[in-house]
Scaffold this active site. Structure first.
Site, PDB file in Angstrom:
ATOM      1  N   GLU A 163      43.947  41.887  46.295  1.00 41.45           N
ATOM      2  CA  GLU A 163      45.136  41.963  45.420  1.00 41.45           C
ATOM      3  C   GLU A 163      45.034  42.981  44.278  1.00 41.45           C
ATOM      4  OE1 GLU A 163      45.871  37.916  44.200  1.00 41.45           O
ATOM      5  OE2 GLU A 163      45.839  37.192  46.250  1.00 41.45           O
ATOM      6  N   GLU A 268      45.813  34.632  55.575  1.00 48.39           N
ATOM      7  CA  GLU A 268      46.037  33.397  54.804  1.00 48.39           C
ATOM      8  C   GLU A 268      47.401  32.830  55.167  1.00 48.39           C
ATOM      9  OE1 GLU A 268      45.418  34.049  50.598  1.00 48.39           O
ATOM     10  OE2 GLU A 268      43.698  35.350  50.947  1.00 48.39           O
TER      11      GLU A 268
HETATM   12  O1  G3I Z   1      37.935  22.288  41.360  1.00 50.22           O
HETATM   13  C1  G3I Z   1      38.907  21.855  40.387  1.00 50.22           C
HETATM   14  C2  G3I Z   1      38.823  20.386  40.198  1.00 50.22           C
HETATM   15  O2  G3I Z   1      37.579  20.066  39.646  1.00 50.22           O
HETATM   16  C3  G3I Z   1      39.967  19.933  39.293  1.00 50.22           C
HETATM   17  O3  G3I Z   1      39.963  18.567  39.195  1.00 50.22           O
HETATM   18  C4  G3I Z   1      41.301  20.398  39.879  1.00 50.22           C
HETATM   19  C5  G3I Z   1      42.486  19.982  39.019  1.00 50.22           C
HETATM   20  O4  G3I Z   1      43.182  21.076  38.515  1.00 50.22           O
HETATM   21  O5  G3I Z   1      41.270  21.802  39.992  1.00 50.22           O
HETATM   22  C6  G3I Z   1      40.272  22.242  40.887  1.00 50.22           C
HETATM   23  O6  G3I Z   1      40.300  23.612  40.978  1.00 50.22           O
HETATM   24  C7  G3I Z   1      41.405  24.182  41.650  1.00 50.22           C
HETATM   25  C8  G3I Z   1      40.894  24.900  42.887  1.00 50.22           C
HETATM   26  O7  G3I Z   1      41.951  25.583  43.519  1.00 50.22           O
HETATM   27  C9  G3I Z   1      40.263  23.963  43.916  1.00 50.22           C
HETATM   28  O8  G3I Z   1      41.214  23.066  44.377  1.00 50.22           O
HETATM   29  C10 G3I Z   1      42.083  25.157  40.710  1.00 50.22           C
HETATM   30  O9  G3I Z   1      42.669  24.444  39.643  1.00 50.22           O
HETATM   31  C11 G3I Z   1      43.143  25.940  41.457  1.00 50.22           C
HETATM   32  O10 G3I Z   1      43.644  26.971  40.616  1.00 50.22           O
HETATM   33  C12 G3I Z   1      42.543  26.585  42.676  1.00 50.22           C
HETATM   34  O11 G3I Z   1      43.584  27.211  43.381  1.00 50.22           O
HETATM   35  C13 G3I Z   1      43.180  28.105  44.398  1.00 50.22           C
HETATM   36  C14 G3I Z   1      43.761  29.480  44.090  1.00 50.22           C
HETATM   37  O12 G3I Z   1      43.455  30.372  45.146  1.00 50.22           O
HETATM   38  C15 G3I Z   1      43.183  30.055  42.802  1.00 50.22           C
HETATM   39  O13 G3I Z   1      43.822  31.185  42.434  1.00 50.22           O
HETATM   40  C16 G3I Z   1      43.722  27.592  45.724  1.00 50.22           C
HETATM   41  O14 G3I Z   1      43.050  26.386  46.091  1.00 50.22           O
HETATM   42  C17 G3I Z   1      43.495  28.641  46.817  1.00 50.22           C
HETATM   43  O15 G3I Z   1      44.188  28.245  47.980  1.00 50.22           O
HETATM   44  C18 G3I Z   1      44.052  29.978  46.351  1.00 50.22           C
HETATM   45  O16 G3I Z   1      43.780  30.927  47.357  1.00 50.22           O
HETATM   46  C19 G3I Z   1      44.309  32.244  47.111  1.00 50.22           C
HETATM   47  C20 G3I Z   1      43.386  33.217  47.824  1.00 50.22           C
HETATM   48  O17 G3I Z   1      42.079  33.053  47.378  1.00 50.22           O
HETATM   49  C21 G3I Z   1      43.851  34.651  47.601  1.00 50.22           C
HETATM   50  N1  G3I Z   1      45.220  34.808  48.014  1.00 50.22           N
HETATM   51  C22 G3I Z   1      46.159  33.877  47.420  1.00 50.22           C
HETATM   52  C23 G3I Z   1      45.719  32.442  47.674  1.00 50.22           C
HETATM   53  C24 G3I Z   1      46.727  31.491  47.133  1.00 50.22           C
HETATM   54  O18 G3I Z   1      46.790  31.592  45.730  1.00 50.22           O
END
Ligand code: G3I
Length: 384
Positions: A163, A268
């Site tokens: 990105e 994805e």
């Molecule tokens: O691990 C913590 C957990 O301890 C906490 O209780 C919970 C509550 O907020 O959050 C958890 O972390 C989250 C993590 O995912 C694991 O679930 C983060 O808040 C959350 O921001 C994070 O989101 C991920 C996101 O990337 C981050 O930008 C998504 O799962 C993941 O699917 C997403 O993947 C991205 C690709 O890497 C790149 N392309 C876009 C795609 C979608 O955004």
């Protein structure tokens, strides 16, 4: 939904009855997505932490049975792998790679250089000021050498840079860009190649079908190649909606990337059925019950009419991927079942979306059988 489920069960019983029967036709003998897709392209899934740590056994069974490739949804991002400078955490990533090896899967690393989910120490000194370009180069090199080096020969390909380009084709003004300029991209590819000369290296992005962005990605690929750097593919993330984009827009982008001399990967993939909240919704509006209900219209079940629209669009997309399979080496779903999808929490938390191939009860949706059938009726043009 009942109609779709009935059609699916009929297909499934038919195919299961034929599984392993050497006299069954090719079409009937396909018992899984990976088998049906054969050498056209890999079919992959992103694994979350519950799956990687072995807690979600029902999802893992689906992954083992149906998918030929895996990528880590989160645990290989820099904020998890190197939360403090020089302190690496590999427990989850090691488990992820071991699972892929045990199941003979194509393992993809995601992602080395991404502005999001990068720890803040990466860009600042002890006093919180931006570091110099030389120090950022050193930190990038150390991170990439350590991570790629650890899995040398075990990870098939890396999303090296994620990105870096905006929808209008301009460079994203990330910390990497602010400190190093566009040079951070070739440097990342150079370091990754030095760390594992046999690994494939990819540029990965979203909305990669938008004209200006597509052209900028093609230019980037050409620039990397002109510099003599290894770049094997463009990852089209493919977070799409049921109404947009069109398959024609997607086809043009696939053609453009392939013409630039790289493999195309849908990295994805998911298809949301939910409305997009306006970007400017404020806390006052967001908190109202009415707003939440409008933005989360299917909290319990997806109406047949919407499920059918999703199904038809998914059929159109997989038909496109099969038709373009000489250019596409992998289609990876961003998750296994609807219950795990990031779309349930983005861009609003706590919604119920239905974007993946398997439902909340770990059952395949009718699309799974339709993909298998569509593959069986086409000549194989290998893209793997
Ligand atoms: O691990 C913590 C957990 O301890 C906490 O209780 C919970 C509550 O907020 O959050 C958890 O972390 C989250 C993590 O995912 C694991 O679930 C983060 O808040 C959350 O921001 C994070 O989101 C991920 C996101 O990337 C981050 O930008 C998504 O799962 C993941 O699917 C997403 O993947 C991205 C690709 O890497 C790149 N392309 C876009 C795609 C979608 O955004």
């Amino acid at each position: 939904m009942k109609i779709l489920t009935t059609i699916f069960c009929f297909h499934l019983i038919l195919s299961l009855a034929c599984c392993g029967n050497p006299k069954a036709s090719d079409k009937e003998a396909s018992c899984s997505l990976k088998e049906a897709l054969g050498d056209r392209f890999h079919i992959g899934a992103a694994l979350n932490i519950n799956q990687i740590r072995g807690y979600d056994t029902a999802s893992l069974k689906i992954v083992q049975d149906q998918f030929s490739s895996i990528v880590a949804e989160n645990c290989m991002k820099s904020m998890y792998l190197q939360p403090e400078e020089g302190r690496f955490f590999f427990d989850d990533a090691d488990k992820f790679v071991a699972f892929g090896e045990q199941n003979d899967m194509l393992i993809i690393g995601h992602t080395l250089i991404w502005h999001s989910q990068a720890p803040s120490w990466f860009f600042t000194d002890d006093r919180g000021n931006d570091i110099s370009p030389e120090i950022l180069k050193e930190r990038m090199k150390n991170h990439i050498y350590t991570v790629v080096g650890r899995y040398k020969g075990r990870i098939h390909g890396w999303d090296v840079v994620n990105e870096a380009i905006l929808d209008n084709g301009e460079w994203r003004k990330s910390k990497f860009y602010e400190i190093l300029g566009e040079e951070f991209i070739p440097l990342a590819f150079q370091y990754a190649h030095e760390a594992d000369p046999d690994a494939e290296l990819y540029y990965n992005d979203y909305n990669e079908w938008i004209g200006e962005k597509r052209d900028a990605i093609v230019d980037l690929v050409k620039t990397l190649k002109e510099k003599g750097l290894r770049v094997d593919g463009v990852g089209m993330q493919g977070h799409i909606g049921v109404n947009n984009p069109s398959t024609d827009e997607y086809r043009s982008a696939i053609d453009a990337y392939a013409a630039a001399g790289v493999k195309v990967m849908i990295t994805e993939f998911d298809m949301s059925v939910l409305p997009s909240p306006r970007r400017d919704f404020g806390a006052n509006i967001a908190d109202t019950e009415q707003f939440r209900a409008e933005m989360n219209p299917y909290p319990d079940v997806l109406p047949d009419s919407v499920a059918m629209r999703w199904h038809e669009k998914m059929v159109a997309y997989f038909t496109l991927f099969l038709d373009q399979s000489d250019k596409i080496s992998r289609v990876t779903m961003w998750g296994v079942t609807d219950r795990d999808s990031w779309k349930n929490d983005f861009p609003m938390r706590g919604r119920t979306d239905y974007p993946l191939l398997f439902d909340r009860k770990y059952q395949p949706k009718p699309i799974v059988r339709d993909i298998m059938d569509a593959a069986a009726t086409r000549e194989s043009t290998p893209g793997k």
